[in-house]
Enzyme design. Structure first.
Site, PDB file in Angstrom:
ATOM      1  N   TRP A 121       1.025  -1.008  -0.074  1.00 12.66           N
ATOM      2  CA  TRP A 121      -0.218   0.140   0.037  1.00 12.66           C
ATOM      3  C   TRP A 121       0.704   1.219   0.194  1.00 12.66           C
ATOM      4  O   TRP A 121       0.419   2.326  -0.576  1.00 12.66           O
ATOM      5  CB  TRP A 121      -0.732   0.039   0.906  1.00 12.66           C
ATOM      6  CG  TRP A 121      -2.587   0.558   1.087  1.00 12.66           C
ATOM      7  CD1 TRP A 121      -2.229   1.482   0.688  1.00 12.66           C
ATOM      8  CD2 TRP A 121      -3.361   0.722   1.274  1.00 12.66           C
ATOM      9  NE1 TRP A 121      -4.186   2.651   0.478  1.00 12.66           N
ATOM     10  CE2 TRP A 121      -4.127   1.191   1.468  1.00 12.66           C
ATOM     11  CE3 TRP A 121      -4.243  -0.418   2.050  1.00 12.66           C
ATOM     12  CZ2 TRP A 121      -5.928   0.582   1.199  1.00 12.66           C
ATOM     13  CZ3 TRP A 121      -5.210  -1.486   2.461  1.00 12.66           C
ATOM     14  CH2 TRP A 121      -5.867   0.354   1.827  1.00 12.66           C
ATOM     15  N   HIS A 157       2.791   3.220  -2.914  1.00  6.83           N
ATOM     16  CA  HIS A 157       0.620   4.263  -3.720  1.00  6.83           C
ATOM     17  C   HIS A 157       1.389   6.492  -3.259  1.00  6.83           C
ATOM     18  O   HIS A 157       1.678   6.602  -2.140  1.00  6.83           O
ATOM     19  CB  HIS A 157      -0.309   4.376  -3.635  1.00  6.83           C
ATOM     20  CG  HIS A 157      -0.861   2.587  -3.958  1.00  6.83           C
ATOM     21  ND1 HIS A 157      -0.962   2.571  -5.819  1.00  6.83           N
ATOM     22  CD2 HIS A 157      -0.288   1.653  -4.474  1.00  6.83           C
ATOM     23  CE1 HIS A 157      -0.848   1.403  -5.962  1.00  6.83           C
ATOM     24  NE2 HIS A 157      -1.052   0.574  -4.609  1.00  6.83           N
ATOM     25  N   ARG A 158       2.663   6.866  -3.758  1.00  2.86           N
ATOM     26  CA  ARG A 158       2.863   7.584  -3.024  1.00  2.86           C
ATOM     27  C   ARG A 158       2.570   8.646  -3.263  1.00  2.86           C
ATOM     28  O   ARG A 158       2.484  10.109  -2.375  1.00  2.86           O
ATOM     29  CB  ARG A 158       4.130   7.981  -4.299  1.00  2.86           C
ATOM     30  CG  ARG A 158       5.917   6.872  -4.045  1.00  2.86           C
ATOM     31  CD  ARG A 158       6.137   7.164  -5.309  1.00  2.86           C
ATOM     32  NE  ARG A 158       5.942   6.835  -6.482  1.00  2.86           N
ATOM     33  CZ  ARG A 158       6.072   6.521  -7.492  1.00  2.86           C
ATOM     34  NH1 ARG A 158       7.312   6.933  -7.349  1.00  2.86           N
ATOM     35  NH2 ARG A 158       5.491   6.125  -8.612  1.00  2.86           N
ATOM     36  N   GLU A 195       1.542   5.874  10.869  1.00  2.24           N
ATOM     37  CA  GLU A 195       1.142   3.780  10.402  1.00  2.24           C
ATOM     38  C   GLU A 195       1.657   4.285  12.096  1.00  2.24           C
ATOM     39  O   GLU A 195       2.861   5.262  12.593  1.00  2.24           O
ATOM     40  CB  GLU A 195       2.713   3.450  10.136  1.00  2.24           C
ATOM     41  CG  GLU A 195       2.380   2.059  10.559  1.00  2.24           C
ATOM     42  CD  GLU A 195       2.882   1.265  10.149  1.00  2.24           C
ATOM     43  OE1 GLU A 195       4.596   1.479   8.831  1.00  2.24           O
ATOM     44  OE2 GLU A 195       3.490  -0.342  10.172  1.00  2.24           O
ATOM     45  N   SER A 218       3.717   2.798  15.409  1.00  2.00           N
ATOM     46  CA  SER A 218       4.958   2.857  15.692  1.00  2.00           C
ATOM     47  C   SER A 218       5.388   1.945  16.898  1.00  2.00           C
ATOM     48  O   SER A 218       5.151   1.881  17.721  1.00  2.00           O
ATOM     49  CB  SER A 218       5.434   4.035  15.927  1.00  2.00           C
ATOM     50  OG  SER A 218       7.221   3.936  16.447  1.00  2.00           O
ATOM     51  N   ARG A 227       8.815   1.191  17.734  1.00  2.00           N
ATOM     52  CA  ARG A 227       9.530   2.576  18.544  1.00  2.00           C
ATOM     53  C   ARG A 227       8.993   3.731  19.736  1.00  2.00           C
ATOM     54  O   ARG A 227       9.723   3.157  21.224  1.00  2.00           O
ATOM     55  CB  ARG A 227      10.405   3.710  18.162  1.00  2.00           C
ATOM     56  CG  ARG A 227      10.725   4.594  19.082  1.00  2.00           C
ATOM     57  CD  ARG A 227      11.474   5.578  17.985  1.00  2.00           C
ATOM     58  NE  ARG A 227      12.522   5.309  16.945  1.00  2.00           N
ATOM     59  CZ  ARG A 227      13.632   6.200  17.178  1.00  2.00           C
ATOM     60  NH1 ARG A 227      13.225   7.466  17.308  1.00  2.00           N
ATOM     61  NH2 ARG A 227      14.567   5.901  16.791  1.00  2.00           N
ATOM     62  N   ALA A 287      -9.011  11.935  -5.377  1.00  2.00           N
ATOM     63  CA  ALA A 287     -10.215  11.160  -5.675  1.00  2.00           C
ATOM     64  C   ALA A 287      -9.228  10.278  -6.913  1.00  2.00           C
ATOM     65  O   ALA A 287      -9.180   8.369  -7.548  1.00  2.00           O
ATOM     66  CB  ALA A 287     -11.040  10.608  -7.148  1.00  2.00           C
ATOM     67  N   ARG A 293      -5.026  -2.219  -7.522  1.00  2.00           N
ATOM     68  CA  ARG A 293      -4.686  -2.601  -6.949  1.00  2.00           C
ATOM     69  C   ARG A 293      -6.612  -3.810  -6.444  1.00  2.00           C
ATOM     70  O   ARG A 293      -6.740  -5.322  -5.898  1.00  2.00           O
ATOM     71  CB  ARG A 293      -4.647  -2.121  -5.391  1.00  2.00           C
ATOM     72  CG  ARG A 293      -3.412  -1.436  -5.054  1.00  2.00           C
ATOM     73  CD  ARG A 293      -2.823  -2.695  -5.541  1.00  2.00           C
ATOM     74  NE  ARG A 293      -0.893  -1.546  -4.890  1.00  2.00           N
ATOM     75  CZ  ARG A 293       0.690  -2.402  -5.171  1.00  2.00           C
ATOM     76  NH1 ARG A 293       0.626  -4.131  -5.025  1.00  2.00           N
ATOM     77  NH2 ARG A 293       1.226  -2.007  -4.386  1.00  2.00           N
TER      78      ARG A 293
HETATM   79  C1  LIG Z   1       0.640  -6.374  -9.660  1.00  2.00           C
HETATM   80  C2  LIG Z   1       1.681  -5.325  -9.120  1.00  2.00           C
HETATM   81  C3  LIG Z   1       2.578  -6.066  -8.723  1.00  2.00           C
HETATM   82  C4  LIG Z   1       4.106  -5.361  -8.687  1.00  2.00           C
HETATM   83  N1  LIG Z   1       5.237  -5.770  -8.879  1.00  2.00           N
HETATM   84  C5  LIG Z   1       6.287  -4.521  -7.771  1.00  2.00           C
HETATM   85  C6  LIG Z   1       7.726  -5.328  -7.987  1.00  2.00           C
HETATM   86  O1  LIG Z   1       7.818  -6.788  -8.010  1.00  2.00           O
HETATM   87  N2  LIG Z   1       8.334  -4.822  -7.980  1.00  2.00           N
HETATM   88  C7  LIG Z   1       8.212  -4.149  -7.509  1.00  2.00           C
HETATM   89  O2  LIG Z   1       8.955  -2.356  -6.247  1.00  2.00           O
HETATM   90  N3  LIG Z   1       6.876  -3.113  -7.513  1.00  2.00           N
HETATM   91  C8  LIG Z   1       6.051  -3.398  -8.389  1.00  2.00           C
HETATM   92  N4  LIG Z   1       5.106  -3.032  -7.719  1.00  2.00           N
HETATM   93  C9  LIG Z   1       4.036  -1.884  -7.913  1.00  2.00           C
HETATM   94  C10 LIG Z   1       3.927  -0.832  -8.505  1.00  2.00           C
HETATM   95  O3  LIG Z   1       5.806  -1.011  -8.866  1.00  2.00           O
HETATM   96  C11 LIG Z   1       4.366   0.499  -7.784  1.00  2.00           C
HETATM   97  O4  LIG Z   1       5.140   0.665  -7.191  1.00  2.00           O
HETATM   98  C12 LIG Z   1       2.734   1.153  -7.628  1.00  2.00           C
HETATM   99  O5  LIG Z   1       1.873   0.269  -7.608  1.00  2.00           O
HETATM  100  C13 LIG Z   1       2.363   2.278  -6.876  1.00  2.00           C
HETATM  101  O6  LIG Z   1       2.137   2.943  -8.299  1.00  2.00           O
HETATM  102  P1  LIG Z   1       1.514   4.200  -8.924  1.00  2.00           P
HETATM  103  O7  LIG Z   1       3.157   5.069  -9.243  1.00  2.00           O
HETATM  104  O8  LIG Z   1       1.254   4.590  -9.906  1.00  2.00           O
HETATM  105  O9  LIG Z   1       1.039   4.888  -7.746  1.00  2.00           O
HETATM  106  P2  LIG Z   1       1.814   6.976  -6.906  1.00  2.00           P
HETATM  107  O10 LIG Z   1       3.177   5.810  -6.227  1.00  2.00           O
HETATM  108  O11 LIG Z   1       0.222   6.815  -5.971  1.00  2.00           O
HETATM  109  O12 LIG Z   1       1.832   7.077  -7.910  1.00  2.00           O
HETATM  110  C14 LIG Z   1      -0.062   7.714  -8.737  1.00  2.00           C
HETATM  111  C15 LIG Z   1       1.071   8.059  -9.959  1.00  2.00           C
HETATM  112  O13 LIG Z   1       1.741   9.365 -10.260  1.00  2.00           O
HETATM  113  C16 LIG Z   1       2.911   9.486 -11.346  1.00  2.00           C
HETATM  114  N5  LIG Z   1       3.770   9.557 -10.204  1.00  2.00           N
HETATM  115  C17 LIG Z   1       4.839   9.685  -8.847  1.00  2.00           C
HETATM  116  N6  LIG Z   1       5.487   9.227  -8.773  1.00  2.00           N
HETATM  117  C18 LIG Z   1       6.477   9.726  -9.746  1.00  2.00           C
HETATM  118  C19 LIG Z   1       7.949   9.930  -9.944  1.00  2.00           C
HETATM  119  N7  LIG Z   1       8.408   9.445  -9.298  1.00  2.00           N
HETATM  120  N8  LIG Z   1       7.851   9.835 -10.991  1.00  2.00           N
HETATM  121  C20 LIG Z   1       7.041   9.966 -12.687  1.00  2.00           C
HETATM  122  N9  LIG Z   1       5.372  10.394 -11.969  1.00  2.00           N
HETATM  123  C21 LIG Z   1       5.511   9.959 -10.579  1.00  2.00           C
HETATM  124  C22 LIG Z   1       2.884   8.229 -11.691  1.00  2.00           C
HETATM  125  O14 LIG Z   1       1.812   8.824 -12.764  1.00  2.00           O
HETATM  126  C23 LIG Z   1       1.815   7.518 -11.178  1.00  2.00           C
HETATM  127  O15 LIG Z   1       1.230   6.686 -11.762  1.00  2.00           O
HETATM  128  C24 LIG Z   1       3.279  -4.184  -7.942  1.00  2.00           C
HETATM  129  C25 LIG Z   1       2.547  -3.224  -8.254  1.00  2.00           C
HETATM  130  C26 LIG Z   1       1.142  -4.168  -8.759  1.00  2.00           C
HETATM  131  C27 LIG Z   1      -0.160  -3.564  -8.996  1.00  2.00           C
END
Ligand SMILES: Cc1cc2nc3c(=O)[nH]c(=O)nc-3n(C[C@H](O)[C@H](O)[C@H](O)COP(=O)(O)OP(=O)(O)OC[C@H]3O[C@@H](n4cnc5c(N)ncnc54)[C@H](O)[C@@H]3O)c2cc1C
Length: 225
Positions: A79, A82-83, A89, A91, A93, A176, A186
């Protein structure tokens, strides 16, 4: 205060608060034309669909959902990837872990296929035997954690001993647009089953507050704008 919706064996999702409705989407889009409405009508439904299809994402950011979640650590770890959102969270500590809840799957699965094309089938072995071993192993870890604390070792170091299946709690605040990205990834057949269970609940809470947006998202291949 909203009710806790049960997820997995000991987890929950609770909407702590929200500032969210479909009108915020159309009004933030219409400010470009100096217009504001107080009630939704058919043109607003069409506008939300237009924004979704054409991926005009920013009008979907003027709202906020604050969730309180209890989930296994391994779910929280996925979870937190998702940055675009805010997290706080429990702690290990500042607080001692007392009688932790552990996630025990109601059934085990086996992984079939190649990387990128796995499927998961029901595992046909003896569940009770595996669960007994898990509980024994987890209890050993918890006993060791308590022993380290009794010996005066810092809580945060003792906690390194605790299992990933232990539940943690966190707050998540998200808009949203980012929430749709989370749900797209997810609440999907490609996601791990455990986080999907949570994503389904999150989706239903969001859709209740923003039904027109949710319908447009679902009619547009569930792609976040
Ligand atoms: C089925 C599945 C398998 C996965 N397997 C792996 C794995 O094996 N190893 C692993 O490490 N991770 C894995 N992940 C995690 C995945 O790589 C993403 O980190 C996670 O799904 C968060 O997605 P996100 O970056 O789109 O979301 P968020 O971090 O919430 O970002 C939302 C959107 O903001 C934009 N954004 C955010 N940060 C940046 C940035 N720095 N630069 C440019 N644009 C940005 C992008 O458009 C992004 O889609 C998996 C995820 C899924 C769903």
């Amino acid at each position: 205060m909203h009710e806790e919706i049960r997820v997995l064996d000991h987890g929950f999702v609770r909407l702590d608060d929200a500032m969210a409705d479909d009108l915020s989407v159309v009004n933030s889009a219409r400010v470009s034309f100096g217009r504001r409405k107080t009630e939704m009508d058919d043109t607003d439904v069409k506008l939300i669909n237009y924004l979704m299809v054409n991926r005009h994402g920013t009008p979907f950011e003027h709202n906020s959902f604050r969730f309180h979640i209890k989930a296994p650590i391994f779910v929280a770890r996925e979870w937190f990837r998702h940055r675009i959102g805010s997290f706080n969270e429990f702690s290990t500590r500042y607080a001692e872990v007392r009688e932790p809840d552990l996630y025990i799957p109601s059934e085990f699965r086996t992984q079939v296929g190649k990387p990128g094309a796995y499927s998961f089938e029901p595992w046909k072995g003896n569940r009770d035997k595996i669960v007994a071993l898990i509980l024994r192993d987890a209890q050993d870890s918890i006993d060791m954690y308590n022993h380290m604390i009794q010996q005066g070792i810092a809580r945060e170091q003792a906690a390194e001993q605790l299992p990933l299946r232990m539940y943690t709690e966190f707050y998540w605040t998200v808009n949203a647009r980012s929430l749709m990205n989370f749900i797209n990834l997810r609440n999907s057949e490609h996601a791990r089953m455990e986080i999907r269970e949570y994503a389904m609940v999150v989706e239903s809470i969001w859709a209740e507050r923003m039904p027109v947006t949710a319908e447009a998202f679902r009619n547009n291949q569930r792609v976040a704008p």
